[in-house]
Write a protein that holds these residues in place. Structure first.
Motif, mmCIF file in Angstrom:
data_model
loop_
_atom_site.group_PDB
_atom_site.id
_atom_site.type_symbol
_atom_site.label_atom_id
_atom_site.label_comp_id
_atom_site.label_asym_id
_atom_site.label_seq_id
_atom_site.Cartn_x
_atom_site.Cartn_y
_atom_site.Cartn_z
ATOM 1 N N GLY A 106 0.818 -1.204 0.000
ATOM 2 C CA GLY A 106 0.000 0.000 0.000
ATOM 3 C C GLY A 106 0.852 1.255 0.000
ATOM 4 O O GLY A 106 2.080 1.200 0.004
ATOM 5 N N HIS A 110 3.462 1.342 -3.184
ATOM 6 C CA HIS A 110 2.625 0.447 -3.980
ATOM 7 C C HIS A 110 2.257 1.110 -5.311
ATOM 8 O O HIS A 110 2.285 0.456 -6.361
ATOM 9 N N ALA A 111 1.923 2.392 -5.262
ATOM 10 C CA ALA A 111 1.590 3.117 -6.490
ATOM 11 C C ALA A 111 2.792 3.156 -7.435
ATOM 12 O O ALA A 111 2.650 2.941 -8.648
ATOM 13 N N GLN A 114 3.178 -0.268 -9.009
ATOM 14 C CA GLN A 114 2.180 -0.491 -10.061
ATOM 15 C C GLN A 114 2.540 0.260 -11.346
ATOM 16 O O GLN A 114 2.363 -0.260 -12.438
ATOM 17 N N TRP A 165 -5.806 1.457 -14.831
ATOM 18 C CA TRP A 165 -5.810 0.706 -13.580
ATOM 19 C C TRP A 165 -4.585 1.054 -12.729
ATOM 20 O O TRP A 165 -4.704 1.327 -11.536
ATOM 21 N N SER A 166 -3.407 1.056 -13.338
ATOM 22 C CA SER A 166 -2.190 1.320 -12.561
ATOM 23 C C SER A 166 -2.130 2.778 -12.103
ATOM 24 O O SER A 166 -1.618 3.059 -11.024
ATOM 25 N N SER A 168 -4.699 4.510 -11.300
ATOM 26 C CA SER A 168 -5.685 4.705 -10.237
ATOM 27 C C SER A 168 -5.029 4.591 -8.865
ATOM 28 O O SER A 168 -5.453 5.238 -7.917
ATOM 29 N N TYR A 169 -3.967 3.788 -8.767
ATOM 30 C CA TYR A 169 -3.263 3.676 -7.489
ATOM 31 C C TYR A 169 -2.509 4.959 -7.147
ATOM 32 O O TYR A 169 -2.241 5.221 -5.983
ATOM 33 N N THR A 170 -2.150 5.721 -8.178
ATOM 34 C CA THR A 170 -1.501 7.007 -7.922
ATOM 35 C C THR A 170 -2.527 8.028 -7.437
ATOM 36 O O THR A 170 -2.263 8.796 -6.508
ATOM 37 N N PRO A 173 -4.395 6.078 -3.709
ATOM 38 C CA PRO A 173 -3.483 5.044 -3.205
ATOM 39 C C PRO A 173 -4.186 4.082 -2.246
ATOM 40 O O PRO A 173 -5.054 4.478 -1.477
ATOM 41 N N ARG A 174 -3.784 2.849 -2.353
ATOM 42 C CA ARG A 174 -4.263 1.827 -1.428
ATOM 43 C C ARG A 174 -3.618 2.101 -0.081
ATOM 44 O O ARG A 174 -2.439 2.427 -0.003
#
Length: 187
Positions: A106, A110-111, A114, A165-166, A168-170, A173-174
């Motif tokens: 996370g 994690h971002a 990804q 999708w990748s 979206s983590y930026t 963030p999870r």
């Protein structure tokens, strides 16, 4: 025939990889292990040669040839990291090496991870599409190579979805998992 070569190359990849790691850690012969690991890309060259040979002999460029191009692109992009992944686990299990690290679960790390995976996907797509277009040029007939262009179009769409999708983590963030404390208060 190409499907059989793809399966044989996938099996060959793992056989050569495991043989190299077994020589390095099981037999304690690091130079032999390194020599075997250097041979891993030869498996990919075998698949490339079989595909080109089949197309040059007048074979219709079908899904199997497209799958071979995708396989080669993915192998170029992720092959080295797969070898490192397996090496770290063998080193830990058989040579007392450190515990292999895991990808971040996370947060910002994690971002970043990804985004790096998407960059590898972009590399795989670039190599694979270059091979697909090379197959179209080698065949020289749009009707006989339509399957290759279809695979390139589909892969481009998959790459775009993977980008969203990748990223979206930026943007969202999870959350990093909470640290667990043991019974004795240790982390």
């Amino acid at each position: 025939m190409i499907y059989a070569v793809i399966v044989a190359c996938e099996v060959g990849f793992w056989v050569v990889l495991l043989a190299g790691l077994a020589a390095r850690y099981g037999l304690r012969r690091p130079r032999l292990g390194a020599a075997l690991l250097v041979c891993v890309p030869l498996v990919d060259l075998t698949l490339l040669g079989a595909s080109v040979l089949d197309l040059r002999q007048g074979g219709e460029a079908d899904f199997a040839h497209g799958l071979a191009a995708v396989y080669l692109g993915v192998s170029v992009a992720w092959g080295h990291s797969m070898v490192r992944w397996a090496d770290a686990r063998f080193a830990h299990r058989f040579a007392g090496g450190p515990v292999p690290s895991r990808p971040p679960a996370g947060g910002v790390e994690h971002a970043r991870y990804q985004r790096g995976q998407w960059a590898r996907h972009l590399l795989a797509w670039a190599v694979g599409c270059a091979l697909l277009l090379g197959g179209v040029a080698l065949v020289g007939d749009a009707d006989r190579s339509a399957a290759l262009l279809g695979i390139a179009q589909t892969w481009t769409l998959v790459l775009a979805v993977d980008f969203l999708w990748s990223m979206s983590y930026t943007l969202w963030p999870r959350r990093a998992p909470a640290r667990r404390e043991g019974i004795d208060g240790s982390v």
